[in-house]
Motif scaffolding. Structure first.
Motif, PDB file in Angstrom:
ATOM      1  N   CYS B  21      -1.120 -20.944  19.234  1.00  0.00           N
ATOM      2  CA  CYS B  21      -0.832 -20.776  20.689  1.00  0.00           C
ATOM      3  C   CYS B  21      -0.731 -21.800  21.403  1.00  0.00           C
ATOM      4  CB  CYS B  21      -2.286 -20.111  21.139  1.00  0.00           C
ATOM      5  SG  CYS B  21      -2.657 -18.346  20.749  1.00  0.00           S
ATOM      6  N   THR B  22       0.470 -22.421  21.029  1.00  0.00           N
ATOM      7  CA  THR B  22       1.221 -23.399  21.578  1.00  0.00           C
ATOM      8  C   THR B  22       2.439 -23.551  22.421  1.00  0.00           C
ATOM      9  OG1 THR B  22       2.103 -24.209  19.361  1.00  0.00           O
ATOM     10  CG2 THR B  22      -0.145 -24.842  19.921  1.00  0.00           C
ATOM     11  N   PHE B  23       3.076 -22.280  22.644  1.00  0.00           N
ATOM     12  CA  PHE B  23       4.171 -21.918  23.033  1.00  0.00           C
ATOM     13  C   PHE B  23       4.238 -22.095  24.739  1.00  0.00           C
ATOM     14  CE2 PHE B  23       4.801 -19.301  19.104  1.00  0.00           C
ATOM     15  CZ  PHE B  23       5.443 -20.471  18.464  1.00  0.00           C
ATOM     16  N   THR B  24       5.181 -22.661  25.066  1.00  0.00           N
ATOM     17  CA  THR B  24       5.565 -22.618  26.730  1.00  0.00           C
ATOM     18  C   THR B  24       6.747 -21.736  27.043  1.00  0.00           C
ATOM     19  OG1 THR B  24       4.548 -24.997  26.577  1.00  0.00           O
ATOM     20  CG2 THR B  24       5.768 -24.275  28.399  1.00  0.00           C
ATOM     21  N   PHE B  25       6.278 -21.137  27.960  1.00  0.00           N
ATOM     22  CA  PHE B  25       7.375 -20.210  28.636  1.00  0.00           C
ATOM     23  C   PHE B  25       7.891 -20.706  30.250  1.00  0.00           C
ATOM     24  CE2 PHE B  25       9.088 -16.762  31.396  1.00  0.00           C
ATOM     25  CZ  PHE B  25       9.889 -16.257  30.505  1.00  0.00           C
ATOM     26  N   LEU B  26       8.950 -20.943  30.351  1.00  0.00           N
ATOM     27  CA  LEU B  26       9.442 -21.540  31.321  1.00  0.00           C
ATOM     28  C   LEU B  26      10.387 -20.653  32.042  1.00  0.00           C
ATOM     29  CD1 LEU B  26       9.099 -24.447  32.742  1.00  0.00           C
ATOM     30  CD2 LEU B  26      11.291 -24.928  32.003  1.00  0.00           C
ATOM     31  N   GLY B  27      10.039 -20.180  33.514  1.00  0.00           N
ATOM     32  CA  GLY B  27      10.788 -19.224  34.164  1.00  0.00           C
ATOM     33  C   GLY B  27      11.483 -19.694  35.374  1.00  0.00           C
ATOM     34  N   GLU B  28      12.722 -19.198  35.675  1.00  0.00           N
ATOM     35  CA  GLU B  28      13.218 -19.618  36.845  1.00  0.00           C
ATOM     36  C   GLU B  28      13.760 -18.177  37.802  1.00  0.00           C
ATOM     37  OE1 GLU B  28      16.575 -22.790  37.146  1.00  0.00           O
ATOM     38  OE2 GLU B  28      17.633 -20.857  37.790  1.00  0.00           O
ATOM     39  N   LEU B  29      13.376 -18.320  38.974  1.00  0.00           N
ATOM     40  CA  LEU B  29      13.322 -16.946  39.478  1.00  0.00           C
ATOM     41  C   LEU B  29      14.524 -17.080  40.777  1.00  0.00           C
ATOM     42  CD1 LEU B  29       9.675 -15.761  40.669  1.00  0.00           C
ATOM     43  CD2 LEU B  29      11.334 -15.083  38.827  1.00  0.00           C
ATOM     44  N   ASP B  34      22.803 -13.526  45.356  1.00  0.00           N
ATOM     45  CA  ASP B  34      23.683 -14.895  45.681  1.00  0.00           C
ATOM     46  C   ASP B  34      23.080 -16.320  45.007  1.00  0.00           C
ATOM     47  OD1 ASP B  34      21.198 -15.154  46.926  1.00  0.00           O
ATOM     48  OD2 ASP B  34      21.841 -14.962  48.978  1.00  0.00           O
ATOM     49  N   GLY B  35      22.068 -15.853  44.022  1.00  0.00           N
ATOM     50  CA  GLY B  35      21.548 -16.937  43.077  1.00  0.00           C
ATOM     51  C   GLY B  35      20.485 -17.854  43.688  1.00  0.00           C
ATOM     52  N   THR B  36      20.234 -17.603  45.183  1.00  0.00           N
ATOM     53  CA  THR B  36      19.335 -18.330  45.837  1.00  0.00           C
ATOM     54  C   THR B  36      17.751 -18.541  44.867  1.00  0.00           C
ATOM     55  OG1 THR B  36      20.115 -17.514  47.897  1.00  0.00           O
ATOM     56  CG2 THR B  36      18.056 -18.783  48.087  1.00  0.00           C
ATOM     57  N   LEU B  37      17.248 -19.666  44.973  1.00  0.00           N
ATOM     58  CA  LEU B  37      16.155 -19.760  44.234  1.00  0.00           C
ATOM     59  C   LEU B  37      14.973 -19.218  44.895  1.00  0.00           C
ATOM     60  CD1 LEU B  37      16.789 -23.356  42.667  1.00  0.00           C
ATOM     61  CD2 LEU B  37      16.926 -21.284  41.354  1.00  0.00           C
ATOM     62  N   ASP B  55       7.362 -22.424  42.171  1.00  0.00           N
ATOM     63  CA  ASP B  55       7.566 -23.870  43.036  1.00  0.00           C
ATOM     64  C   ASP B  55       8.821 -23.799  43.769  1.00  0.00           C
ATOM     65  OD1 ASP B  55       9.690 -24.261  41.370  1.00  0.00           O
ATOM     66  OD2 ASP B  55       8.766 -26.018  40.295  1.00  0.00           O
ATOM     67  N   PHE B  56       9.158 -24.616  44.604  1.00  0.00           N
ATOM     68  CA  PHE B  56      10.327 -24.703  45.416  1.00  0.00           C
ATOM     69  C   PHE B  56      11.638 -24.546  44.689  1.00  0.00           C
ATOM     70  CE2 PHE B  56       8.034 -26.961  48.879  1.00  0.00           C
ATOM     71  CZ  PHE B  56       8.127 -25.893  49.755  1.00  0.00           C
ATOM     72  N   ASP B  57      11.739 -24.874  43.427  1.00  0.00           N
ATOM     73  CA  ASP B  57      12.962 -24.655  42.806  1.00  0.00           C
ATOM     74  C   ASP B  57      12.881 -23.266  42.003  1.00  0.00           C
ATOM     75  OD1 ASP B  57      13.753 -27.022  43.407  1.00  0.00           O
ATOM     76  OD2 ASP B  57      12.585 -27.962  41.840  1.00  0.00           O
ATOM     77  N   GLY B  58      11.948 -22.456  42.379  1.00  0.00           N
ATOM     78  CA  GLY B  58      11.933 -21.198  41.884  1.00  0.00           C
ATOM     79  C   GLY B  58      11.381 -21.300  40.466  1.00  0.00           C
ATOM     80  N   LYS B  59      11.064 -22.488  39.923  1.00  0.00           N
ATOM     81  CA  LYS B  59      10.490 -22.292  38.629  1.00  0.00           C
ATOM     82  C   LYS B  59       9.022 -22.025  38.422  1.00  0.00           C
ATOM     83  CE  LYS B  59      14.013 -24.832  36.746  1.00  0.00           C
ATOM     84  NZ  LYS B  59      14.890 -25.228  37.870  1.00  0.00           N
ATOM     85  N   PHE B  60       8.658 -21.562  37.197  1.00  0.00           N
ATOM     86  CA  PHE B  60       7.113 -21.546  36.898  1.00  0.00           C
ATOM     87  C   PHE B  60       6.862 -21.811  35.552  1.00  0.00           C
ATOM     88  CE2 PHE B  60       7.260 -17.371  34.820  1.00  0.00           C
ATOM     89  CZ  PHE B  60       8.167 -16.651  35.215  1.00  0.00           C
ATOM     90  N   LYS B  61       5.656 -22.300  34.997  1.00  0.00           N
ATOM     91  CA  LYS B  61       5.692 -22.483  33.742  1.00  0.00           C
ATOM     92  C   LYS B  61       4.199 -21.821  33.275  1.00  0.00           C
ATOM     93  CE  LYS B  61       5.699 -26.932  31.692  1.00  0.00           C
ATOM     94  NZ  LYS B  61       5.314 -28.412  32.259  1.00  0.00           N
ATOM     95  N   ILE B  62       4.273 -20.941  31.889  1.00  0.00           N
ATOM     96  CA  ILE B  62       3.104 -20.521  31.455  1.00  0.00           C
ATOM     97  C   ILE B  62       3.076 -21.323  30.150  1.00  0.00           C
ATOM     98  CG2 ILE B  62       1.838 -18.358  30.734  1.00  0.00           C
ATOM     99  CD1 ILE B  62       4.374 -16.907  32.191  1.00  0.00           C
ATOM    100  N   GLU B  63       1.721 -21.976  29.811  1.00  0.00           N
ATOM    101  CA  GLU B  63       1.642 -22.755  28.852  1.00  0.00           C
ATOM    102  C   GLU B  63       0.746 -22.100  27.708  1.00  0.00           C
ATOM    103  OE1 GLU B  63       0.739 -26.302  30.930  1.00  0.00           O
ATOM    104  OE2 GLU B  63       2.174 -27.240  29.763  1.00  0.00           O
TER     105      GLU B  63
END
Lengths: 188, 772
Positions: B21-29, B34-37, B55-63
Motif C-alpha cells: 500500500c505505497t502507491f500515490t494517485f495524483l489528480g488534476e481537475l 476551456d481547461g481552467t483548473l 489546490d490552487f492548481d486543481g491538483k490533489f494527491k492521495i497517498e
C-alpha cells in the motif's frame, strides 16, 4: 473501450440510414400502377319513358367523370300531352368495359337510396312504383303523367342515405347527392 | 482523535489485506470546455472513506493506496458531481474533467422558465397543463397559449395554428423528430399522443433554423423528460371520465432510472369517446378511438449518451355524419338549416365518414462531448404514416377507403454544438432526408396525391454570442435543397421539381433588473409547396368542392419580425409581443368558379399565390392578488391581409381574450379552485367568396353563403383539484372540472364543420391521477 462504443453507435446509425434507403428504393412502386380507375363513377343517367310504342329517352352522359369534358344531354323527342308513361332509370359506369350497371347496386341497397324526380311543369305528376325492403319508395321505376302542352325542365336526383320515409322532397330527405341532372323537356 | 483512530484502523486494514500500500494517485481537475483548473473541489475516496480537496492548481494527491480499484466522487460548486474509478497498480497521474456549465442540469428541472433558444419568443406548457388535457388533443392544449389557435374539423380533428398559420407552415418537432404525417390537409391533425410528452414549447418566430427553413408560422417542440441519474422506479396513471361523449382516457407510464445513467420508460394510453353532444342535439358520428404506446431507453452522462425512442399512435376518428354532402345544393340546405340534418341518439359507433390513421415514429440519437470543442449529436429517425379515409360508398366498396396513402420519411441529422468559447456558442450540422409517398392501390378512386419521392439536403450554422452578462445576440443561416419526383396523375407525364431555399435569422435579447427582458427577432423562411398544393385534383366529397393543385407554384418566402417585452415574476408578470409577417407568394386555396358533374354543381377551389401580411400582438398578464389568489389573463389581436387583391385573408383567427382567477391553498391538500373565461369575437374581416348556384328543384338561383362568420361567443369553465397523500411513496390527485358551464350554443369560424352543427355543450370531467 467507451470510445469504441460510441464509434459503434455512429456506425450503426449510418448503416441504418443507408439500409433504409436501399429497402425503400427497392420497394418503391411495388403496387405498380396507382391510377385506379373510378369504380363507383356514374357516367350515364338514362330515364326511359314508355307508353306503348311511344318511347322517349332522356340521357345524361359525362364519360370522363369529374374531368374537364362537359357533359352531354340527349332528349329523343317531346312527350305527349295528357299521357301516362311508365318510366325506368338506368345508371351506368361506361369507363368500364363492359359498362357497369350501377342501377343494380342502388336496387340492392334500396333502403339507403332514393330517387327524386321533379319538373318545373306543374302538371307533370311522377309516382314511384317500386319499394325497398321496408316498403319505402326507391324510384328506379315510376309512372309519369303529363298534363297540357308546356315546356320546362325535369330533374332527377339520387340521394344516398336519405331519411326514409321522408316528406317526398329531396331537401327534406337529406343525405348526400349522388346524382343531380336536369333535362329541358317539352310536352306537346 | 476520532480521525486518528479511523486512520489507524484503515492502515491496519491495508496491512491485513495487502502487502503493497505505497502507491500515490495524483489528480488534476480542469473544466471540460476551456481547461481552467478547478480548485477547492471535494474529492471523496470511497474505498478508504476519505476526503481530499484540490489546490490552487486543481491538483490533489492521495497517498498510501493499495493495489486495487479506487472510486472517486468529485464535487464542486457549480459543477455536476462526477464519479470515476481507476485501477491502481502503480503510482498514477490522471487529468479529470468536470462540467462547469449548468445548462445540461437545468434540463432536468421541471417547471422552469428556461427557453430552448434564449433569444426566441417562446411560450410553453408544462406537465401539469398537459395532464389537464390528457383526454384532449395537442391542438386543444396549445390553444391555451396566447397567439395560438386551432383549425378544427369537428371537435376531434384539431390542427394547431400559430399567428393564423397552420399545416406545413408550422414545424412540429416531436421528441426532436420533425413530424411528417401528411400534415398538408386541413383535416389532417397531427398524430401525437399528448401523454407521452413532458413539456411543449411554442416558438412564435421563424427562427430555430436547426429544425428546418420553412417555419413560416413557428415551431412546436414536444419534449420528453430528462431523468436524473439515481436508482429509482416510479410511474403514474391517469384515469379521466367525461359526461360529454361518455368517454375518457386511461394512461400509464413507468420509469426506471439507474445511478449509472441508464434509464428506460414505457407508456401506454387508450382513449375512447362516443357521440359528443352540442347543447341541443347529439353530434351523430363524432366519437373517436385512440390507442397509443411509446417506449424509450438510453444512457445519459455528461460526456456521452444515447436515446432510443419508439412511439405508435393509432387514431380512429369519426366525422360528423351531417357533414357528408353531395353537392352545392346539399351544402345550401346544410347552411340554411339550424340543426344538423342527421341527429340520432347517442352511440359509440364510428361510422362513415371516418379516418383511420396509424403513425410509427422511431428514433435513435447518440451524443459525445469532445474536450475543447463541444458536443456532437447524431440522430436517425424513421416515420411511417398510413392514412385511410372512408366515405359513404355503394356496394362492394362500402368498406374500402377512398383515400389510402402511406408516407415514409427518414432523416439523418448530425449536429455539432461548439461551446469551447466562453461567450460564443455555435450549432452547425447537416440534414439528409428521404421521403416517399405511396398511393396504395385498390381504393377504386384515383389517388388524391400521386406516388412521389422527395430528397432533402440541408446545411446550417447558428451562432449565439453573449455580448455581456445581460445581453445575447444570435444569428444563423441555413440552405436547403429539395428535389421531388412524382408520378403524373391520370396518365399525365411524370413531374420533377427542384427547389433551393435560403433562410436566416437574427435575434437579440437583453435582460434588465426586475426580471424584465426584451427580445427582438427577425426570420427569413421559405417553404416549398406541399404535395396537396402541387398535386390535388378532384372532388373533395366532405367539403363539396372540386380542388385543383398547381405544378407551377413557387416557394413561399416569409419575413417575420417579432419583439417581446416580458416580466417573469410570480407576483406580477406580463409579456407583450407584437409581430409582423410578410409573406411573398403565400399559397391559398380559394373558390374560383363552378363545375357541373353528374352529382350536380360544385364550386372549383384553386390554389393560387398572393402577397400577404399578417400582424398582431399577444399580451399575457399574471398578478398575485393575495397570498392564495392569482389572476391570469391574455389577449390576442391579429389581422391578415391579402395585399395582392386588397382584401382580408381567409381563415384568420378573430380577436380572443382569456381571464382566469384561481385560488390555491397549499395547507389544505393543495386545494386549487379556478374559474376561467374565454371570449372569441366575431371575425369581421373575411374575404367574400359567396356565390349563386342554380337549384333545379326550386327552379331558381340560390345564394351560397360559405364566407360569413359565426357570432362572438363566451365560455366559462371551472376547475378544481386536491392532492392526497394516499400511500407511503406516492400521492393521489383528484380533479373535477366543468367545461362550457352555461351550455352555450356557439359556432367557431375556424371549424370547417361550422356550416353543419354547433360546438360542444357542457361537460363534466373527473380525473384521478396517481403518482407512485
Amino acid at each position: 473501450m467507451k470510445n469504441l462504443q460510441s464509434i459503434k453507435t455512429i456506425k450503426l446509425l449510418a448503416l441504418l440510414f443507408i439500409s433504409s434507403l436501399t429497402i425503400v428504393s427497392c420497394s418503391s412502386d411495388d403496387d405498380g400502377d396507382d391510377h385506379d380507375h373510378e369504380e363507383e363513377l356514374i357516367t350515364t343517367v338514362t330515364y326511359e319513358l314508355t307508353n306503348g310504342t311511344d318511347i322517349v329517352t332522356l340521357e345524361f352522359q359525362d364519360v370522363d367523370g369529374d374531368g374537364s369534358a362537359l357533359p352531354t344531354y340527349t332528349i329523343s323527342g317531346p312527350l305527349m300531352a295528357n299521357t301516362i308513361y311508365t318510366g325506368e332509370i338506368e345508371l351506368l359506369n361506361e369507363t368500364e368495359d363492359p359498362a357497369e350497371d350501377i342501377t343494380e347496386e342502388v336496387e340492392e341497397e334500396g333502403d339507403e337510396h332514393e330517387f327524386f324526380i321533379t319538373s318545373s311543369i306543374s302538371d307533370i305528376v311522377v309516382t314511384k312504383t317500386d319499394v325497398d325492403e321496408d316498403g319505402n319508395p326507391i324510384g328506379i321505376t315510376s309512372t309519369l303523367e303529363t298534363g297540357d302542352a308546356a315546356t320546362g325542365t325535369l330533374t332527377i336526383i339520387l340521394k344516398h342515405e336519405p331519411t326514409k320515409p321522408n316528406d317526398g322532397t329531396s331537401e327534406g330527405a337529406g343525405g348526400s347527392t349522388d346524382v343531380e341532372v336536369t333535362f329541358d323537356i317539352e310536352v306537346q | 482523535m476520532k480521525q486518528f483512530i479511523i486512520g489507524l484502523a484503515l492502515a491496519f486494514t491495508c496491512f491485513s489485506y495487502s502487502q503493497d500500500c505505497t502507491f500515490t494517485f495524483l489528480g488534476e481537475l480542469s473544466d471540460f470546455h476551456d481547461g481552467t483548473l478547478i480548485s477547492s473541489a471535494t474529492i471523496y475516496i470511497k474505498e478508504i472513506d476519505k476526503y481530499v480537496v484540490s489546490d490552487f492548481d486543481g491538483k490533489f494527491k492521495i497517498e498510501n493506496l493499495c493495489n486495487g480499484t479506487i472510486t472517486l466522487t468529485i464535487s464542486h460548486v457549480g459543477c455536476e458531481t462526477k464519479t470515476v474509478s481507476f485501477l491502481i497498480e502503480n503510482d498514477m497521474f490522471k487529468k479529470i474533467y468536470l462540467e462547469h456549465h449548468l445548462e445540461e442540469l437545468n434540463e432536468v428541472t421541471v417547471n422552469s422558465n428556461l427557453k430552448t433558444e434564449s433569444t426566441s419568443v417562446e411560450r410553453s406548457i408544462n406537465k401539469s397543463v398537459i395532464d389537464n388535457y390528457s383526454d384532449k388533443s395537442l391542438g386543444d392544449a396549445l390553444n391555451t397559449i396566447s397567439g395560438v389557435s386551432s383549425l378544427n374539423t369537428g371537435n376531434t380533428i384539431v390542427k394547431p395554428m400559430i399567428h393564423g398559420l397552420h399545416s406545413s407552415r408550422l414545424l412540429i418537432i416531436n421528441n426532436n423528430v420533425r413530424q411528417f404525417d401528411q400534415d398538408w390537409g386541413d383535416e389532417h391533425a397531427p398524430n401525437i399522443d399528448l401523454n407521452s410528452s413532458n413539456r411543449i414549447e411554442v416558438i412564435k418566430g421563424a427562427n430555430t433554423l436547426r429544425y428546418g427553413s420553412d417555419a413560416i408560422g413557428g415551431l412546436i417542440l414536444i419534449r420528453p423528460k430528462k431523468y436524473i441519474a439515481i436508482d429509482s422506479l416510479f410511474g403514474s396513471s391517469i384515469v379521466a371520465l367525461n359526461s360529454n361523449g361518455r368517454g375518457g382516457i386511461v394512461n400509464s407510464e413507468l420509469v426506471k432510472t439507474y445511478e449509472s445513467g441508464y434509464y428506460g420508460k414505457i407508456q401506454a394510453s387508450y382513449k375512447q369517446f362516443g357521440d359528443f353532444k352540442a347543447p341541443d342535439y347529439y353530434l351523430t358520428n363524432s366519437g373517436l378511438k385512440n390507442l397509443n404506446g411509446s417506449f424509450n431507453f438510453g444512457y445519459n452522462s455528461f460526456e456521452k449518451g444515447f436515446d432510443a425512442y419508439y412511439s405508435l399512435v393509432h387514431n380512429e376518428l369519426a366525422i360528423l355524419k351531417s357533414s357528408h354532402i353531395g353537392n352545392v345544393n346539399d351544402l345550401v340546405n346544410a347552411i340554411n338549416s339550424d340543426e344538423p340534418i342527421v341527429a340520432d341518439d347517442f352511440s359509440y359507433d364510428i361510422d362513415y365518414p371516418r379516418q383511420d390513421i396509424l403513425h410509427h415514429l422511431a428514433k435513435i440519437e447518440a451524443y459525445k462531448r469532445f474536450k475543447g470543442l463541444g458536443k456532437l449529436t447524431l440522430q436517425y429517425d424513421l416515420q411511417i404514416n398510413r392514412r385511410k379515409e372512408f366515405d359513404l360508398r355503394r356496394g362492394d366498396l362500402a368498406d374500402t377507403p377512398v383515400i389510402d396513402l402511406r408516407l415514409f420519411t427518414n432523416t439523418f441529422q448530425p449536429n455539432l454544438r461548439i461551446d469551447y468559447f466562453s461567450n460564443l456558442k455555435i450549432d452547425t450540422g447537416i440534414l439528409l432526408r428521404f421521403q416517399q409517398n405511396d398511393a396504395i392501390s385498390g381504393t377504386g378512386t384515383s389517388a388524391l396525391i400521386p406516388d412521389y419521392e422527395k430528397y432533402d439536403g440541408g446545411l446550417y450554422a447558428i451562432g449565439s454570442y453573449n455580448l455581456n452578462d445581460t445581453s445575447e445576440i444570435s444569428a444563423g443561416v441555413r440552405y436547403d435543397y429539395t428535389n421531388i419526383n412524382s408520378e403524373g396523375r391520370n396518365d399525365e407525364a411524370d413531374w420533377k421539381g427542384t427547389f433551393n431555399n435560403l433562410s436566416t435569422n437574427v435575434s437579440y435579447v437583453k435582460q434588465f433588473n426586475n426580471n424584465l427582458s426584451f427580445n427582438v427577432n427577425y426570420g427569413l423562411a421559405s417553404r416549398v409547396p406541399n404535395p396537396s398544393e402541387l398535386f390535388s385534383n378532384g372532388l373533395h366529397h366532405g367539403a363539396a368542392r372540386f380542388e385543383t393543385g398547381s405544378l407551377d407554384l413557387n416557394k413561399e418566402i416569409a419575413h417575420k419580425f417579432i419583439a417581446s417585452l416580458e416580466r417573469n415574476n410570480e407576483n406580477f408578470g406580463f409579456s407583450i409581443s407584437p409581430y409582423y409577417n410578410y409573406i411573398n407568394d403565400y399559397i391559398q386555396l380559394i373558390p374560383t368558379g363552378i363545375t357541373t358533374t353528374v352529382r350536380g354543381a360544385f364550386p372549383v377551389w384553386e390554389y393560387n399565390q398572393v402577397n400577404a401580411q399578417i400582424f398582431g400582438v399577444d399580451l399575457d398578464i399574471n398578478k398575485k392578488i393575495s397570498q392564495k389568489i392569482t389572476y391570469n389573463g391574455s389577449i390576442s389581436l391579429l389581422q391578415g391581409d391579402n395585399k395582392t387583391d386588397k382584401i382580408a385573408l381567409i381563415n384568420m383567427p378573430a380577436t380572443n381574450f382569456y381571464n382566469s382567477i384561481s385560488y390555491k391553498n397549499e395547507d389544505l391538500n393543495q386545494l386549487t379552485l379556478s374559474l376561467n373565461h374565454k371570449t372569441v369575437l366575431q371575425q369581421k374581416r373575411y374575404p367574400d367568396y359567396n356565390f349563386y348556384t342554380y337549384n333545379a328543384t326550386l327552379q331558381e338561383d340560390v345564394y351560397v353563403d360559405i364566407s360569413s362568420t359565426p357570432s362572438s361567443y363566451s365560455l366559462f369553465s371551472f376547475n378544481s383539484s386536491i392532492e392526497l397523500k394516499a400511500f407511503k411513496k406516492g400521492n393521489l390527485k383528484l380533479e373535477f372540472n366543468v367545461e362550457n358551464i352555461f351550455n352555450t350554443s356557439y359556432r367557431d369560424y375556424l371549424n370547417r364543420l361550422r356550416y353543419y352543427a354547433d360546438e360542444l355543450g357542457r361537460n363534466f370531467n373527473l380525473k384521478i391521477k396517481i403518482n407512485y
